[in-house]
Design an enzyme around this catalytic site. Structure first.
Site, mmCIF file in Angstrom:
data_model
loop_
_atom_site.group_PDB
_atom_site.id
_atom_site.type_symbol
_atom_site.label_atom_id
_atom_site.label_comp_id
_atom_site.label_asym_id
_atom_site.label_seq_id
_atom_site.Cartn_x
_atom_site.Cartn_y
_atom_site.Cartn_z
ATOM 1 N N GLU A 176 0.808 -1.222 0.000
ATOM 2 C CA GLU A 176 0.000 0.000 0.000
ATOM 3 C C GLU A 176 0.842 1.273 0.000
ATOM 4 O O GLU A 176 0.539 2.246 0.700
ATOM 5 C CB GLU A 176 -0.962 -0.033 1.180
ATOM 6 C CG GLU A 176 -1.968 -1.169 1.054
ATOM 7 C CD GLU A 176 -2.853 -1.323 2.268
ATOM 8 O OE1 GLU A 176 -2.450 -0.876 3.359
ATOM 9 O OE2 GLU A 176 -3.946 -1.895 2.134
ATOM 10 N N HIS A 465 -8.300 -8.697 0.624
ATOM 11 C CA HIS A 465 -7.629 -7.422 0.898
ATOM 12 C C HIS A 465 -6.445 -7.686 1.837
ATOM 13 O O HIS A 465 -6.440 -8.645 2.590
ATOM 14 C CB HIS A 465 -8.598 -6.421 1.505
ATOM 15 C CG HIS A 465 -9.495 -5.811 0.481
ATOM 16 N ND1 HIS A 465 -9.687 -4.452 0.360
ATOM 17 C CD2 HIS A 465 -10.235 -6.377 -0.508
ATOM 18 C CE1 HIS A 465 -10.513 -4.199 -0.640
ATOM 19 N NE2 HIS A 465 -10.871 -5.366 -1.176
ATOM 20 N N GLU A 484 -7.166 -6.600 -3.383
ATOM 21 C CA GLU A 484 -6.681 -5.230 -3.218
ATOM 22 C C GLU A 484 -5.217 -5.224 -3.662
ATOM 23 O O GLU A 484 -4.930 -5.147 -4.841
ATOM 24 C CB GLU A 484 -6.860 -4.799 -1.769
ATOM 25 C CG GLU A 484 -6.615 -3.333 -1.503
ATOM 26 C CD GLU A 484 -6.714 -3.025 -0.029
ATOM 27 O OE1 GLU A 484 -7.274 -1.982 0.305
ATOM 28 O OE2 GLU A 484 -6.231 -3.825 0.796
ATOM 29 N N GLU A 490 -9.592 3.970 -0.008
ATOM 30 C CA GLU A 490 -9.792 4.371 1.389
ATOM 31 C C GLU A 490 -8.713 5.316 1.891
ATOM 32 O O GLU A 490 -8.927 6.062 2.852
ATOM 33 C CB GLU A 490 -9.889 3.134 2.295
ATOM 34 C CG GLU A 490 -8.618 2.329 2.436
ATOM 35 C CD GLU A 490 -8.453 1.275 1.360
ATOM 36 O OE1 GLU A 490 -7.608 0.377 1.538
ATOM 37 O OE2 GLU A 490 -9.164 1.346 0.339
#
Length: 684
Positions: A176, A465, A484, A490
């Site tokens: 991420e 995710h 994900e 988000e």
């Protein structure tokens, strides 16, 4: 219908007195543009080279392994046999970006044996396609090698140019991160440790995650990744910035000295290099999925690609919460029924419910994946959804407690089957239990794959995710539907660094999306969150949010915003109601990595087309050529585009909608605002 042709071209058997360094072992792509050469040097070290359009792109690169308590495999090899063959088939995706996929390659298989006393054997297999190469190691059954405790895999990619590179750090815990764009020689992954917006990071090497995409001075595009990651550890690529070399670094564990444990015989995942003359060809490549085994599931008809709404975004905004104790619990029977009614009314097939089960507060003692909170009547909700023709999507968040989830998974899947629920979104935020394991090591690779295999027994499709990376296993197990595995929507709601910048998705389309479907959760209409979080926002225009339904592929696409924001903008909502999720074919019309991309997709069953285009922080003009349309049809094109004064920050909601008729001879010029985009529906 499946068509398969296998032709044996040659078999070359060498005696022990041969001199393999003098012989050439080669495979070329079917179109002849890509060439792979393999050999061993005077020390018996195996190496390979890759050329594209008669230009070296991977120079002499060595191959090998380090083991725990056993001598490395890297030299003293002789070539004892080699075979070359070609393969050509067309196979059908049960769901996907296109229905029919051509799988055409030339293969080189080289068998090696050590000249030292162990006489260990290993095979190198190269598959060369028109869109790139894949190669893997195969360890055959042999008397002196029964178990491999791999400390490190020594696979090299020795590059010939200081490529412009689009990368995220080789983090053992998360994917991420925001992408960086630098020269290969300027990559500094270590500096990305301890990011304030990330739950945990572990970046032990100056390495990048895959897919990592590069662009050369002559326009050659490369992307490095892996395919068919099974019972092995995820691979990152360590960067030697001085020598422009990439070398595999496997994700490890704090619990063992080895990174991979396998019984012989076994083979590794495919190490992949997608090669293209331009950026659109990278997206159209099917190299990763082709390198996986065919569908092992007898029936997948119980899964239907769909759009979905859900009790999700309201938690990220702070309107409601996952847990019951807060007094703002979102997953109530009454609230979920509102989402069901909205979905049924607007051609949306599913509703995701997060926070339905007990365990979201620490004092509750951990998650229970079969017990709902008292204000959520699971039986009544599923009955009501079925009555309305809407499917409930289950949610299994583990908070990293994988050992607990493994114990409860059969019961949880059995509950889903009893209720007729076929899709689950799983989550793995925070540090893992068992302690010492990382999200991308062999333990979690096996967990995710075993979850898919187990899920198929209960007719459960999985959208993971905080997952392991996508490597094309959706071909083998089509109930692996999406995941994900990137910095998602988000982050716009709660990141302290301003969220995802306008360049994020024009990079993602040419990096992460090459690995497989992405559950990015598009469709945020309320770009500014002034009512809930005035310091956060989405950094795109409304038109780009619509375009994402076509650009960022997934067979499950969320209409992620609050229902009231959709009801307040029926003009824009119409595109979400109309757009497909399962495609007959895909055409990438134009694009440059990190700048812009335009993609057209034809819906299965209806034959209707949808087009999406997005840009980065720069405004630009895009011309759409409709030559991909059917020769004899006229289509009604509804165009959702940035208004004259649109801007991702200053005026994101400025949206114009117009309708025109187009044919295959039509062209349309559109102005994209900064951070903007456009979406087009083409109905016969």
């Amino acid at each position: 219908m499946k068509h398969t042709v296998v032709i044996l071209i040659a078999a070359m058997v060498l005696s022990s007195c041969s001199k393999p360094k003098q012989k050439r072992y080669q495979a070329s792509s079917p179109d002849g543009n890509i060439e792979v050469d393999f050999n061993v040097n005077n020390q018996g070290e195996p190496f390979y080279l890759v050329a594209f359009n008669n230009k070296a792109i991977v120079d002499t690169s060595y191959l090998g392994f380090d083991f725990v308590n056993v001598k490395s495999i890297k030299d003293n090899f002789k070539i004892i046999n080699s075979t070359a063959s070609t393969f050509n088939e067309t196979w059908r995706m049960p769901w996907g970006e296109q229905e029919d996929v051509v799988n055409h390659y030339n293969e080189l298989r080289v068998e090696l044996e050590e000249t030292s006393e162990l006489n260990r054997k290993v095979n190198l297999v190269f598959k060369v396609y028109n869109d790139g190469i894949g190669f893997r190691y195969e360890f055959p059954e042999q008397p002196n090698f029964k178990e491999a405790l791999i400390a490190e895999e020594q696979t090299e990619f020795n590059l010939t140019e200081d490529y412009k590179t689009f990368w995220i750090p080789g983090d053992w815990e998360i994917y991420e991160h925001l992408y960086s764009t630098t020269k290969l020689s300027e990559i500094d992954a270590i500096s990305k440790r301890n990011h304030p917006n990330l739950a945990q990071t572990h970046i032990p090497n100056n390495a990048v995650n895959t897919p990592v995409t590069m662009v050369g001075e002559d326009g050659t595009h490369l992307s490095f990744h892996e395919a068919a990651l099974v019972d092995y550890s995820g691979m990152t690529l360590e960067v030697d910035t001085e020598n422009l070399n990439l070398k595999s670094v496997l994700v490890g564990s704090e619990n063992t000295k080895h990174k991979v444990k396998r019984k012989v015989p076994f083979h590794t995942p495919w190490r992949t290099l997608q090669i293209a003359e331009n950026a659109p060809e990278l997206i159209e490549s099917k190299l990763i999925i082709n390198l996986n085994e065919p569908n092992k599931l007898e029936d997948i008809s119980w899964f239907t690609p769909m759009k979905y709404t859900g009790v999700w975004w309201e938690m990220h905004l702070g309107k409601s919460t996952w847990d019951l104790a807060s007094g703002k619990h979102g997953a109530t029977t009454e609230n979920v029924k509102k989402y069901i009614d909205f979905s049924a009314k607007n051609n949306i097939g599913g509703v995701l419910v997060e926070g339905w089960n007990t365990g979201w507060s620490e004092e509750e003692g951990g998650f229970d994946f079969v017990t709902p909170y008292p204000d959520y009547n699971l039986d009544e909700v599923t009955r009501y959804a079925n009555e309305k023709g809407v499917e409930i999507i289950m949610h299994h968040e583990t908070y990293g407690g994988v050992d607990t989830y493994i114990k409860q998974q059969d019961s949880a899947y059995a509950l889903m089957k009893s209720l007729g629920i076929h899709t689950v979104k799983s989550g793995y935020v925070f540090t893992l239990s068992p302690k010492g394991e990382y999200h991308h090591g062999q333990f979690m690779v096996n967990h995710h794959n075993n979850s898919a295999i187990n899920g198929a027994k209960y007719q459960v499709a999985i959208n993971a995710h905080e997952p392991i990376k996508a490597t094309g296993l959706r071909r083998t197990y089509p109930n692996i539907i999406s995941r994900e595995g990137l910095r998602g929507q988000e982050f716009n709601a709660w990141a302290e660094d301003g969220g995802n910048p306008p360049e994020h998705l024009p990079i993602v389309a040419f990096t992460r999306m090459l690995a497989g479907p992405i559950d990015y959760t598009p469709g945020i209409f309320n770009i500014k969150f002034d009512k809930y979080k005035p310091n956060n926002q989405v950094n795109t225009t409304l038109a780009q949010q619509l375009a994402l339904y076509v650009v960022i592929y997934s067979p499950v696409q969320m209409a992620a915003d609050l229902l009231e924001h959709y009801e307040a903008n029926p003009k824009a909502l119409q595109f979400i109601k109309d757009v497909g999720v399962d495609w007959q074919q895909t055409k990438v019309l134009n694009g440059e990595v990190g700048d812009f991309v335009t993609i057209a997709r034809q819906e299965r069953d209806t034959g209707n087309w949808f087009v999406g285009g997005i840009t980065d922080e720069n405004a630009r003009t895009i011309t759409v050529d409709f030559s991909f349309l059917n020769d004899t049809e006229t289509y009604q094109a509804t165009i959702y585009k940035d208004g004259e004064n649109a801007h991702w920050n200053d005026n994101p909601l400025d949206l114009d909608v117009e309708t025109v008729n187009v044919t295959k001879d039509s062209k349309l010029t559109l102005n994209l605002a900064k951070g903007g985009g456009f979406a087009i529906s083409l109905m016969k």
